[in-house]
Design a protein around this motif. Sequence first.
Motif, short mmCIF file in Angstrom:
data_model
loop_
_atom_site.label_atom_id
_atom_site.label_comp_id
_atom_site.label_asym_id
_atom_site.label_seq_id
_atom_site.Cartn_x
_atom_site.Cartn_y
_atom_site.Cartn_z
N GLY A 95 0.78 -1.24 0.00
CA GLY A 95 0.00 0.00 0.00
C GLY A 95 0.80 1.28 0.00
O GLY A 95 0.24 2.36 -0.21
N GLN A 96 2.10 1.21 0.22
CA GLN A 96 2.92 2.42 0.23
C GLN A 96 3.06 2.96 -1.19
O GLN A 96 3.24 2.22 -2.16
N THR A 97 2.95 4.27 -1.34
CA THR A 97 3.08 4.91 -2.65
C THR A 97 4.53 4.92 -3.08
O THR A 97 5.43 5.22 -2.30
N THR A 98 4.76 4.60 -4.34
CA THR A 98 6.11 4.60 -4.91
C THR A 98 6.27 5.74 -5.90
O THR A 98 5.28 6.35 -6.35
N ALA A 104 3.18 7.60 -12.90
CA ALA A 104 2.07 7.10 -13.73
C ALA A 104 0.91 8.08 -13.70
O ALA A 104 0.29 8.36 -14.74
N GLU A 105 0.62 8.62 -12.53
CA GLU A 105 -0.46 9.61 -12.42
C GLU A 105 -0.11 10.88 -13.18
O GLU A 105 -1.01 11.58 -13.66
N ARG A 106 1.17 11.16 -13.29
CA ARG A 106 1.62 12.37 -14.00
C ARG A 106 1.63 12.18 -15.50
O ARG A 106 1.85 13.13 -16.26
N GLY A 107 1.39 10.96 -15.97
CA GLY A 107 1.33 10.70 -17.39
C GLY A 107 2.51 9.94 -17.96
O GLY A 107 2.61 9.79 -19.19
N TYR A 108 3.39 9.46 -17.10
CA TYR A 108 4.54 8.70 -17.57
C TYR A 108 4.15 7.25 -17.88
O TYR A 108 3.28 6.67 -17.22
N THR A 109 4.84 6.67 -18.86
CA THR A 109 4.78 5.25 -19.10
C THR A 109 6.03 4.64 -18.47
O THR A 109 7.15 5.05 -18.80
N ASN A 110 5.84 3.69 -17.56
CA ASN A 110 6.94 3.21 -16.73
C ASN A 110 7.31 1.76 -17.06
O ASN A 110 6.44 0.93 -17.30
N GLY A 111 8.61 1.48 -17.05
CA GLY A 111 9.10 0.13 -17.27
C GLY A 111 10.14 -0.25 -16.23
O GLY A 111 10.85 0.63 -15.70
N LEU A 328 12.44 14.06 -8.16
CA LEU A 328 11.73 13.83 -9.42
C LEU A 328 10.35 14.48 -9.39
O LEU A 328 9.86 14.96 -10.43
N ALA A 329 9.73 14.50 -8.23
CA ALA A 329 8.43 15.16 -8.13
C ALA A 329 8.55 16.65 -8.45
O ALA A 329 7.72 17.22 -9.17
N ALA A 330 9.60 17.28 -7.95
CA ALA A 330 9.80 18.70 -8.23
C ALA A 330 10.08 18.94 -9.71
O ALA A 330 9.54 19.88 -10.32
N ALA A 336 1.30 17.29 -4.82
CA ALA A 336 0.76 16.48 -3.73
C ALA A 336 1.59 15.21 -3.60
O ALA A 336 1.53 14.33 -4.45
N LEU A 337 2.38 15.13 -2.54
CA LEU A 337 3.24 13.97 -2.31
C LEU A 337 2.80 13.24 -1.05
O LEU A 337 2.24 13.84 -0.13
N PRO A 338 3.06 11.94 -0.99
CA PRO A 338 2.73 11.19 0.23
C PRO A 338 3.54 11.71 1.41
O PRO A 338 4.67 12.18 1.24
N GLN A 339 2.96 11.64 2.57
CA GLN A 339 3.65 12.04 3.78
C GLN A 339 3.58 10.91 4.81
O GLN A 339 2.57 10.22 4.88
N PRO A 340 4.66 10.75 5.60
CA PRO A 340 5.89 11.54 5.57
C PRO A 340 6.82 11.08 4.46
O PRO A 340 6.67 10.00 3.91
N LEU A 341 7.80 11.93 4.15
CA LEU A 341 8.90 11.59 3.26
C LEU A 341 10.20 11.90 3.99
O LEU A 341 10.30 12.94 4.65
N ASP A 342 11.17 11.05 3.86
CA ASP A 342 12.43 11.25 4.58
C ASP A 342 13.46 12.04 3.80
O ASP A 342 14.41 12.56 4.38
N GLY A 343 13.30 12.14 2.50
CA GLY A 343 14.27 12.84 1.69
C GLY A 343 13.90 14.29 1.46
O GLY A 343 12.92 14.81 1.99
N GLU A 344 14.69 14.96 0.63
CA GLU A 344 14.45 16.35 0.29
C GLU A 344 14.69 16.56 -1.19
O GLU A 344 15.37 15.76 -1.85
#
Length: 441
Positions: A95-98, A104-111, A328-330, A336-344
Amino acid sequence: MLGTTAAQAAKAADSADRLPNIILILSDDIGYADLHSYGHPYAKTPSLDALAAQGTRFTQHYVTGVTCGPSRAGLMGGLFPARISQSVARLGFSGQTTITDLLAERGYTNGHFGKWNLGPSATQVDGTYGIHRVKEIPGIKAGEHGRDDDLFDAAIDFIRENAERPFYVNIWGRSTHRQVRAPQRLIDEFSDLKVDREQFAAPMQKNFDRCLRFGCDLDATMRTYLADVYSLDLNVGRLLAVLDELGLAEHSIVVYSSDNGPAPVEGNKYGEWPTSNTLGYAGVLRGGKHDYYEGGVRVPFIIRWPGHVPAGRVSDDVTSFIDWMPTLAAITGMEALPQPLDGEDVSDIWRGESRERSKPLFWRVNRNASLAAMREGRWKLHYHTRRNRPPRLYDLEADPGETENLAEQHPEVVEAMGVRLQAWVDSLPDNYVRPPRESEQ
């Protein structure tokens, strides 16, 4: 689609609103100094060296775990692995968001091609974690360019098929995980190699001694190991050539790194010499895979993104794969990012800025009452939070090899960092789910 021409791909890539493609090439157990550009005296890595010349090479980049599974879990999920109450390598994210979910939600095709380490076999299917194509490839049989041929072939096919849309690709190879192997023709590239031990830093001497105690031929073992590294470089070169062919190089973020430090010399346990052994090199850094010392957690990191990442730059800024998701989100405009996040978000550092990171780095295995480590600024603290063992404090700016324990000279630093490290440990799960015992490699 198959058959996309260079002109079609270039037209799509030149679109003003096109998001950058993202390609992560992750080696398995390659050491900090296993590339020529990172100081290996014998390595042949022209493609990776060229990638560094065209982009930025980082000297203080860190993984999130000291073995393959935890390291990849932290990269994909944005949390230090010890914060996850189960082994992702064996049980999945649950269930954790990756980062691939978000892209994928942003429109990327992922492999995803190569090693998995993100859950049991049931999760290795298209659509898992927002990855549209999942193909675990064991990399057992060496091809023309080496044992990662098949997974690079699959990744290249995926890139060709998706050249007209933004894509994200994990290329997680097997070189140089045990057993080390390479085609004979690549081993022959190093036929004149004779190991001069004086060309290697002090930590490597213990590996040489251990190898000799097990009865290995240092020259033959080193030739095979470096041939495996060279095979990776040849495959990277193939990939970069395809990006050029399709007109995608200018619009693609290409990152090369490793999942942890070099594996220990373990003797003739897994086969006949020299293929059973590893001779990965971490330079002056102490330790390797399984260690919290710098040799275990500091890895090569090269990024190329023409027009955005400075070419020919060497950065000493401290970054980590825990920063992968927010960065990569930036870059891709996610808010809108999942919380908490440990990185910056370190996209400013990627783009050429230099600054202190705002968040410390932590390491601990998912087991209570174990050693923990922390890096903050110039200081690295190794600390048994629940055992009566003396702490170890190192000044990484003066002593990256962690040879001089300064805990007694700087009790105020130990006290301040110890409080923060203990608070982090106290925030971790009280219990961890234990699946059937199996090596997390």
